[in-house]
Design a protein around this motif. Structure first.
Motif, PDB file in Angstrom:
ATOM      1  N   GLU A 116      17.442 -15.124  -1.289  1.00  0.00           N
ATOM      2  CA  GLU A 116      16.648 -14.888  -2.493  1.00  0.00           C
ATOM      3  C   GLU A 116      16.111 -13.459  -2.500  1.00  0.00           C
ATOM      4  N   SER A 117      15.887 -12.960  -3.699  1.00  0.00           N
ATOM      5  CA  SER A 117      15.315 -11.626  -3.857  1.00  0.00           C
ATOM      6  C   SER A 117      13.829 -11.738  -4.163  1.00  0.00           C
ATOM      7  N   MET A 118      13.101 -10.675  -3.882  1.00  0.00           N
ATOM      8  CA  MET A 118      11.666 -10.677  -4.094  1.00  0.00           C
ATOM      9  C   MET A 118      11.295  -9.926  -5.378  1.00  0.00           C
ATOM     10  N   ARG A 119      10.028  -9.926  -5.689  1.00  0.00           N
ATOM     11  CA  ARG A 119       9.534  -9.245  -6.888  1.00  0.00           C
ATOM     12  C   ARG A 119       9.547  -7.733  -6.713  1.00  0.00           C
ATOM     13  N   ASP A 120       9.615  -7.016  -7.831  1.00  0.00           N
ATOM     14  CA  ASP A 120       9.803  -5.558  -7.817  1.00  0.00           C
ATOM     15  C   ASP A 120       8.814  -4.826  -6.924  1.00  0.00           C
ATOM     16  N   ALA A 121       7.535  -5.189  -7.016  1.00  0.00           N
ATOM     17  CA  ALA A 121       6.485  -4.431  -6.329  1.00  0.00           C
ATOM     18  C   ALA A 121       6.705  -4.357  -4.824  1.00  0.00           C
ATOM     19  N   PHE A 122       7.370  -5.379  -4.271  1.00  0.00           N
ATOM     20  CA  PHE A 122       7.480  -5.450  -2.820  1.00  0.00           C
ATOM     21  C   PHE A 122       8.619  -4.595  -2.263  1.00  0.00           C
ATOM     22  N   TYR A 123       9.411  -4.027  -3.158  1.00  0.00           N
ATOM     23  CA  TYR A 123      10.427  -3.061  -2.748  1.00  0.00           C
ATOM     24  C   TYR A 123       9.906  -1.625  -2.884  1.00  0.00           C
ATOM     25  N   CYS A 183       0.447  -7.654  -4.052  1.00  0.00           N
ATOM     26  CA  CYS A 183       1.016  -6.580  -3.234  1.00  0.00           C
ATOM     27  C   CYS A 183      -0.095  -5.742  -2.597  1.00  0.00           C
ATOM     28  N   ALA A 184      -1.097  -5.408  -3.376  1.00  0.00           N
ATOM     29  CA  ALA A 184      -2.214  -4.613  -2.863  1.00  0.00           C
ATOM     30  C   ALA A 184      -2.960  -5.354  -1.756  1.00  0.00           C
ATOM     31  N   GLN A 185      -3.089  -6.681  -1.894  1.00  0.00           N
ATOM     32  CA  GLN A 185      -3.789  -7.463  -0.885  1.00  0.00           C
ATOM     33  C   GLN A 185      -3.018  -7.473   0.435  1.00  0.00           C
ATOM     34  N   TYR A 186      -1.697  -7.606   0.342  1.00  0.00           N
ATOM     35  CA  TYR A 186      -0.871  -7.503   1.549  1.00  0.00           C
ATOM     36  C   TYR A 186      -1.092  -6.152   2.239  1.00  0.00           C
ATOM     37  N   LEU A 187      -1.035  -5.083   1.450  1.00  0.00           N
ATOM     38  CA  LEU A 187      -1.087  -3.732   2.014  1.00  0.00           C
ATOM     39  C   LEU A 187      -2.418  -3.430   2.692  1.00  0.00           C
ATOM     40  N   LYS A 188      -3.480  -4.087   2.239  1.00  0.00           N
ATOM     41  CA  LYS A 188      -4.797  -3.871   2.844  1.00  0.00           C
ATOM     42  C   LYS A 188      -4.975  -4.630   4.152  1.00  0.00           C
ATOM     43  N   ALA A 189      -4.130  -5.644   4.366  1.00  0.00           N
ATOM     44  CA  ALA A 189      -4.305  -6.522   5.522  1.00  0.00           C
ATOM     45  C   ALA A 189      -3.822  -5.867   6.810  1.00  0.00           C
ATOM     46  N   SER A 239       6.428 -15.711   0.720  1.00  0.00           N
ATOM     47  CA  SER A 239       5.295 -14.881   1.147  1.00  0.00           C
ATOM     48  C   SER A 239       5.637 -14.127   2.427  1.00  0.00           C
ATOM     49  N   VAL A 240       6.381 -14.768   3.323  1.00  0.00           N
ATOM     50  CA  VAL A 240       6.804 -14.101   4.553  1.00  0.00           C
ATOM     51  C   VAL A 240       7.806 -12.999   4.219  1.00  0.00           C
ATOM     52  N   GLY A 241       8.731 -13.291   3.299  1.00  0.00           N
ATOM     53  CA  GLY A 241       9.681 -12.268   2.871  1.00  0.00           C
ATOM     54  C   GLY A 241       8.992 -11.065   2.265  1.00  0.00           C
ATOM     55  N   GLU A 242       7.969 -11.321   1.443  1.00  0.00           N
ATOM     56  CA  GLU A 242       7.231 -10.214   0.828  1.00  0.00           C
ATOM     57  C   GLU A 242       6.504  -9.385   1.876  1.00  0.00           C
ATOM     58  N   ALA A 243       5.857 -10.065   2.827  1.00  0.00           N
ATOM     59  CA  ALA A 243       5.146  -9.354   3.893  1.00  0.00           C
ATOM     60  C   ALA A 243       6.107  -8.508   4.720  1.00  0.00           C
ATOM     61  N   MET A 244       7.264  -9.068   5.034  1.00  0.00           N
ATOM     62  CA  MET A 244       8.236  -8.344   5.842  1.00  0.00           C
ATOM     63  C   MET A 244       8.798  -7.141   5.092  1.00  0.00           C
ATOM     64  N   GLU A 296      15.066  -6.067   4.256  1.00  0.00           N
ATOM     65  CA  GLU A 296      15.859  -5.300   3.294  1.00  0.00           C
ATOM     66  C   GLU A 296      17.281  -5.839   3.195  1.00  0.00           C
ATOM     67  N   LYS A 297      17.788  -6.410   4.273  1.00  0.00           N
ATOM     68  CA  LYS A 297      19.109  -7.039   4.241  1.00  0.00           C
ATOM     69  C   LYS A 297      19.037  -8.439   3.635  1.00  0.00           C
ATOM     70  N   THR A 298      18.067  -9.213   4.084  1.00  0.00           N
ATOM     71  CA  THR A 298      17.925 -10.590   3.587  1.00  0.00           C
ATOM     72  C   THR A 298      17.681 -10.612   2.090  1.00  0.00           C
ATOM     73  N   HIS A 299      16.869  -9.685   1.611  1.00  0.00           N
ATOM     74  CA  HIS A 299      16.437  -9.703   0.207  1.00  0.00           C
ATOM     75  C   HIS A 299      17.068  -8.574  -0.603  1.00  0.00           C
ATOM     76  N   ASP A 300      18.271  -8.176  -0.227  1.00  0.00           N
ATOM     77  CA  ASP A 300      19.026  -7.165  -0.966  1.00  0.00           C
ATOM     78  C   ASP A 300      19.394  -7.738  -2.333  1.00  0.00           C
ATOM     79  N   ARG A 301      18.800  -7.206  -3.383  1.00  0.00           N
ATOM     80  CA  ARG A 301      18.959  -7.797  -4.714  1.00  0.00           C
ATOM     81  C   ARG A 301      20.393  -7.736  -5.214  1.00  0.00           C
ATOM     82  N   GLU A 302      21.054  -6.618  -5.008  1.00  0.00           N
ATOM     83  CA  GLU A 302      22.445  -6.509  -5.469  1.00  0.00           C
ATOM     84  C   GLU A 302      23.346  -7.491  -4.726  1.00  0.00           C
TER      85      GLU A 302
END
Length: 428
Positions: A212-219, A316-322, A337-342, A403-409
């Protein structure tokens, strides 16, 4: 000219295009589908129709947006029960759109079974596994004392609901889920866990691996330890027992003993507030009351902060502050959520459940611990608080893996390949 493949999706969420078309609020969940639909919609060889539920609404609405046809289907407010009118709505939509493939995302709700029955073409039906109620229900009350599970507030005494009722709903949904899976020819997933579980239900289905791919902000962003708030933990949700927050509170009590300035931020709905104490104590459900009692028992009222629902950018901002991201669930498939954090590079500590080990490797990209061992969760949080070198090593390795797991293309391409396989095996 190559014939277009006519694909119909059934999803559980309101995508941005649909929200705009029907003047609705976009869903907070299911953001990974936003990335996938953008890629599929660009493929000139696919004609895409998207159907999604409007719980509590009525009738069927149709709109076109960005080359995609959307159907918003009204469904009764009780979305745990099967409703024959939903099946009738789907049959009407199917007769109008005449899809070559029906691609269903998720098995958690009865409308999946309604669509499977309405389409009634197993060799052209693809179900993508999100979670599986059949197996989740076995873990629903993990870490919850029996006396807590049996408690009910005044409202629940009247309507007969409560934690045991919620568990029974998972059992019921699992039964409908199993019927749906047994009447589809193709299943897609992304972990050893969902493959094992899906094929235990239907060993005749063709399994297709698709990430699966993640939301734009996390890239678009990257965690920086220099900008993170020291000794802070972020948890993405905690609204019901499966998410394991009962263990996280116990673990954090141990962390605070060592780091008195530590804070835990928890996203999702504010499961309780310390305002209106009298009302809350009588009308919060047993799980929320239990969490409250744990927080008060350990004196964590000033250490745990509930943020409420967050937008994509706010999340995204909350992750980055953690300083550390924690996934303490009792069961998961592959938590996004783990994919986004990674993807962001936030150092992760994750319970060893479901398909988590297919996302990250222990001591290489993060820490993995036994889910029912809060003392180990506390240990690994403290290790990351204490050792910047370890945190930075995990951050770098996790980003490369994600970046490999969630490669959108790659994920769009793989989805297209699966459609080609289904069409070929169906005989066209």
């Amino acid at each position: 000219m190559q014939k277009k493949i006519n694909v119909l999706w059934l999803i559980n969420t309101v995508l941005p295009q649909a929200a705009e078309a029907f003047n609705q609020k976009q869903s907070v969940s299911g953001g990974w589908l936003t990335a996938l639909i953008k890629g599929i919609a660009k493929d000139d060889s696919i004609a895409l129709t998207v159907v999604y539920p409007d719980f509590g609404g009525s009738g069927v609405k149709r709109a076109e947006k960005d080359g995609v046809i959307f159907y918003c289907v009204g469904m009764p407010g009780t979305h745990h029960l099967y409703h024959s009118e939903t099946e009738a709505y789907f049959k009407d939509i199917l007769s109008k759109e005449n899809p070559d493939i029906v691609h269903i995302f998720g098995t958690e709700f009865p409308h999946t079974l309604a669509m499977v029955r309405a389409f009634n073409t197993p060799d052209r039906t693809l179900i993508h596994i999100q979670g599986l109620c059949t197996f989740y229900e076995q873990h629903y009350l993990e870490g919850i004392p029996d006396k807590i599970a049996k408690r009910r507030n005044i409202k629940e005494l009247i309507n007969g609901k409560g934690l045991l009722y919620d568990h029974r709903l998972f059992v019921m949904r699992g039964q409908m889920e199993a019927e749906a899976l047994n009447h589809c020819g193709h299943v897609s997933g992304r972990t050893t866990w969902d493959k094992a579980c899906a094929l235990q239900i239907n060993d005749k289905a063709r399994y297709h691996h698709c990430n699966e791919s993640m939301r734009d902000a996390f890239y678009a962003h990257q965690w920086d330890i220099k900008k993170a708030d020291r000794h802070t933990v972020f948890i993405s949700q905690a609204s019901y027992p499966i998410k394991g927050f009962q263990y996280a509170v116990q673990a954090f009590a141990l962390v605070v003993k060592r780091y008195p300035d530590a804070k835990m931020f928890v996203a999702g709905s504010r499961i309780f507030s310390y305002r209106d104490r009298f009302i809350k104590r009588y009308f919060n459900n047993a799980y929320i009351k239990y969490i409250r009692s744990l927080i008060e028992k350990f004196g964590l009222e000033n250490h745990i902060i509930f943020t409420g629902d967050l937008t994509e950018d706010e999340m995204c901002a909350q992750y980055l502050k953690a300083h550390v991201f924690v996934s303490p669930s009792a069961i998961e498939n592959s938590p996004n959520s783990v994919g986004e954090a990674m993807l962001l590079g936030v150092p992760c500590v994750c319970s060893d459940v479901g398909g988590v080990k297919d996302l990250l490797t222990h001591q290489k990209e993060g820490y993995v611990y036994q889910s029912a061992a809060p003392y180990m969760l506390a240990y690994y949080i403290s290790e990351l608080f204490e050792n910047d070198e370890t945190a930075l090593r995990f951050s770098s390795a996790a980003r490369k893996r994600a970046e490999k797991t969630h490669d959108r293309e790659a994920n769009v391409k793989r989805t297209r390949e699966i459609y080609d396989i289904i069409i070929r095996e169906a005989g066209e």
